[in-house]
Scaffold this active site. Structure first.
Site, PDB file in Angstrom:
ATOM      1  N   LYS A  15      88.348  30.115  63.080  1.00  0.00           N
ATOM      2  CA  LYS A  15      89.270  29.091  63.576  1.00  0.00           C
ATOM      3  C   LYS A  15      90.696  29.589  63.412  1.00  0.00           C
ATOM      4  O   LYS A  15      90.985  30.472  62.595  1.00  0.00           O
ATOM      5  CB  LYS A  15      89.089  27.755  62.836  1.00  0.00           C
ATOM      6  CG  LYS A  15      89.365  27.797  61.320  1.00  0.00           C
ATOM      7  CD  LYS A  15      90.831  27.651  60.933  1.00  0.00           C
ATOM      8  CE  LYS A  15      91.034  27.737  59.424  1.00  0.00           C
ATOM      9  NZ  LYS A  15      92.465  27.892  59.043  1.00  0.00           N
ATOM     10  N   ASP A 136      87.680  22.685  54.425  1.00  0.00           N
ATOM     11  CA  ASP A 136      87.548  23.092  55.827  1.00  0.00           C
ATOM     12  C   ASP A 136      86.112  23.026  56.336  1.00  0.00           C
ATOM     13  O   ASP A 136      85.888  23.118  57.553  1.00  0.00           O
ATOM     14  CB  ASP A 136      88.060  24.527  56.023  1.00  0.00           C
ATOM     15  CG  ASP A 136      89.574  24.622  56.014  1.00  0.00           C
ATOM     16  OD1 ASP A 136      90.232  23.569  56.014  1.00  0.00           O
ATOM     17  OD2 ASP A 136      90.092  25.755  55.988  1.00  0.00           O
TER      18      ASP A 136
END
Length: 281
Positions: A15, A136
């Site tokens: 990401k 996350d």
């Protein structure tokens, strides 16, 4: 004994943060975040098969293969929560640099949870379990771009278009703990991101109005990160930014051809750097 099974291969996407605002410090040492997180077409791979016991093998990086590895902890957490006496044979193939701000470990953990939930279905609430592994990890269960708030666990899906970009890691490992500590010392907290402005600028030729609160304190202590940001800008790419706590930096390309050309140029000038092209998912 369980017969040897053919493993299934899973992709664990990286990401980037299309902006990361740190609004302030919460009780317990956590930070109030406001960030656009976007999965990419580059990432790690995991082979997972049912087995009598839980085992982990790591290829491509010098990482532990026991309870000190987030993949192992994720697998152990799911098997215990599901009351599953069997295990899994897991091979993790690291493609992403370590401690790079790309969420590799969190993505690997989330992918492990989803794979084991498919292998051993049970009434386990994966987002809750994911949050025990890291802030996350819930994002990677979502499988799409999202606005992340709170400590990163409050997720709102966002319609981020396909955008080609170039990723550069100059070989520096940055501890997220250190990055946030430096930010706290300077009290350099930042206002919320202009989410609408960022989304609109992604498909324009204008600079994207994002910022990363961690970039200045981290780059001030790591010259290679400053060099990576300059290298991206020098190739004509748009809006260079450090992702997460670094050290990976990225910039946007107008099209795939520009991205590949810029990546080749940077790699030729800096053969020791990790350079990759990718697209937002």
């Amino acid at each position: 004994m369980m017969p040897e099974a053919v493993p299934t291969t899973y992709f664990a996407p990286a990401k980037v943060n299309l902006g990361l605002s740190v609004r302030g410090l919460r009780q317990g040492g956590y930070h109030e975040l406001h960030s656009i997180m976007v999965p990419l077409t580059v990432g790690d791979e995991l082979d997972i098969a049912p087995a009598d016991t839980l085992t982990l093998r790591v290829e491509g990086a010098d990482l532990p293969a026991d309870g000190h590895n987030l993949v192992y902890r994720a697998a152990r957490a799911y098997l215990d929560a599901a009351g599953q006496p069997s295990g899994a044979a897991i091979t993790l193939r690291k493609r992403l640099p370590l401690a790079s701000g790309l969420g590799g470990g969190s993505s690997d953990a989330a992918t492990t949870l989803m794979a084991l939930a498919r292998l051993y279905p049970a009434s386990v609430h994966l987002p809750t379990l994911a949050l025990t592994l890291g802030a996350d990890v819930p994002f990677f269960l979502l499988g799409q771009a999202a606005l992340a708030e709170g400590v990163g666990e409050v997720l709102t899906p966002l319609p981020v278009p396909r955008v080609p970009l170039v990723l550069v890691n100059p070989g520096v490992e940055v501890s997220a703990r250190d990055a946030y500590t430096w930010l706290d010392e300077e009290e350099a907290f930042t206002p919320p991101l202009d989410v609408e402005g960022i989304l609109a600028a992604l498909t324009s030729r204008h600079e994207v109005p994002f910022h990363n609160a961690l970039q200045d304190p981290v780059a001030a202590r790591h010259a290679p990160i400053r060099e990576a940001l300059t290298a991206l800008a020098d190739t004509g790419l748009r809006s260079p930014l450090m992702s997460g706590s670094g050290a990976t930096c990225f910039a946007l390309a107008e099209n795939d051809d520009q991205a590949h050309a810029a990546a080749r140029t940077i790699q030729a000038r800096q053969p020791g750097w990790w350079v990759a092209t990718a697209c937002t998912l």
